[in-house]
Scaffold this motif. Sequence first.
Motif, PDB file in Angstrom:
ATOM      1  N   LEU A 106     -15.502 -46.133  34.003  1.00  0.00           N
ATOM      2  CA  LEU A 106     -14.495 -45.163  34.826  1.00  0.00           C
ATOM      3  C   LEU A 106     -13.577 -44.019  33.304  1.00  0.00           C
ATOM      4  N   GLY A 107     -14.195 -42.660  33.767  1.00  0.00           N
ATOM      5  CA  GLY A 107     -13.725 -41.950  32.573  1.00  0.00           C
ATOM      6  C   GLY A 107     -12.793 -40.858  33.668  1.00  0.00           C
ATOM      7  N   HIS A 108     -12.123 -41.142  33.390  1.00  0.00           N
ATOM      8  CA  HIS A 108     -11.038 -39.617  33.761  1.00  0.00           C
ATOM      9  C   HIS A 108     -10.972 -38.632  32.914  1.00  0.00           C
ATOM     10  N   SER A 109     -10.858 -37.351  33.235  1.00  0.00           N
ATOM     11  CA  SER A 109     -11.241 -35.551  32.772  1.00  0.00           C
ATOM     12  C   SER A 109     -12.082 -35.648  31.655  1.00  0.00           C
ATOM     13  N   LEU A 110     -11.038 -35.656  30.429  1.00  0.00           N
ATOM     14  CA  LEU A 110     -11.998 -35.844  28.889  1.00  0.00           C
ATOM     15  C   LEU A 110     -12.982 -37.183  29.311  1.00  0.00           C
ATOM     16  N   GLY A 111     -12.777 -38.097  29.318  1.00  0.00           N
ATOM     17  CA  GLY A 111     -12.916 -39.450  29.718  1.00  0.00           C
ATOM     18  C   GLY A 111     -13.859 -39.525  30.688  1.00  0.00           C
ATOM     19  N   ALA A 112     -14.371 -38.236  31.224  1.00  0.00           N
ATOM     20  CA  ALA A 112     -15.909 -38.851  31.855  1.00  0.00           C
ATOM     21  C   ALA A 112     -16.349 -37.823  30.928  1.00  0.00           C
ATOM     22  N   LEU A 113     -16.359 -36.843  30.328  1.00  0.00           N
ATOM     23  CA  LEU A 113     -17.226 -36.562  29.298  1.00  0.00           C
ATOM     24  C   LEU A 113     -17.623 -37.852  28.206  1.00  0.00           C
TER      25      LEU A 113
ATOM     26  N   ALA B 102     -10.099 -34.373  19.784  1.00  0.00           N
ATOM     27  CA  ALA B 102     -11.005 -34.466  21.474  1.00  0.00           C
ATOM     28  C   ALA B 102     -10.440 -32.904  21.939  1.00  0.00           C
ATOM     29  N   ALA B 103     -10.114 -31.657  21.543  1.00  0.00           N
ATOM     30  CA  ALA B 103     -10.231 -30.608  21.887  1.00  0.00           C
ATOM     31  C   ALA B 103     -11.181 -29.905  20.569  1.00  0.00           C
TER      32      ALA B 103
END
Length: 272
Positions: A94-101, A190-191
């Motif tokens: 499960l990736g949220h926001s940047l974690g989805a990338l 990360a940015a």
Amino acid sequence: MSGWHPHTSGGISYLERPGNGAVLVLLHGIGSQAASFTPLLPHLPADLRVIAWNAPGYAASTPLAEDWPVAADYARALDGFLDRVAPGTPVMLLGHSLGALMGASFAAARRDRVSHLTLASPALGHGMARGGALSAAAQTRLDDLERQGAEAFAAARAARLVYRPEDNPGVVDLVRSTMAQVKLPGYGQAARMLASGRLLDDAEQLTVPTDVIVGAEDQVTPPEGARRAHAALRRPLRGKLTLLPEAGHAIYQQAPAGFAAALELTPEPATP
């Protein structure tokens, strides 16, 4: 810490709730960390083994070597991490926001290691060339953090992640407290990854069952982006698209019970 056990492996710090069942791995977003998933934990099945990593450069995790990493660099770090903490075991990711990338890049490359993928409040990425000028949004993030410092940076941004923040001060405080711990160089890396990210490209390559969840009131990664990510998935493996009402970008903190109910937590057998 609310059922969590802290660990470090190979330069990656993480939180784990032990369990004898399937493995769920949680990837946080750009302004967050592993502990942000604490409100979700009581709503997950008790036998589920839950692992929340601190991405490279977050909390006690060692930053990546690349000054401008791309999603695949985080995916390689995740690959090594999972080989150490869940060897040979297909995981639900499960990736949220940047974690989805990060999650989509990993699942596209390592289908054998992922039984199911959830893209939550997915960041699509800005599609900029690696090493060039940053997108305006990414540059603003870095400028604000450097100018304001982490505490003021978090105080200025946290409310935007919450639906009706004036009515949910506790949720705003949860978001602010985790965001206030971001630091350089991890946040800068990360940015830059966000600036060069292309989630839709990875979504088209996915060969794992994938669901998408987004807050109906998300102002950071609005539902339209989630719809685009969902539409990019291959039809036989395209799962549910869930819009949670009265939830913003901090979806699993603002609506943890509804978020947990929307998750597909029955892993499917992985195939090479």
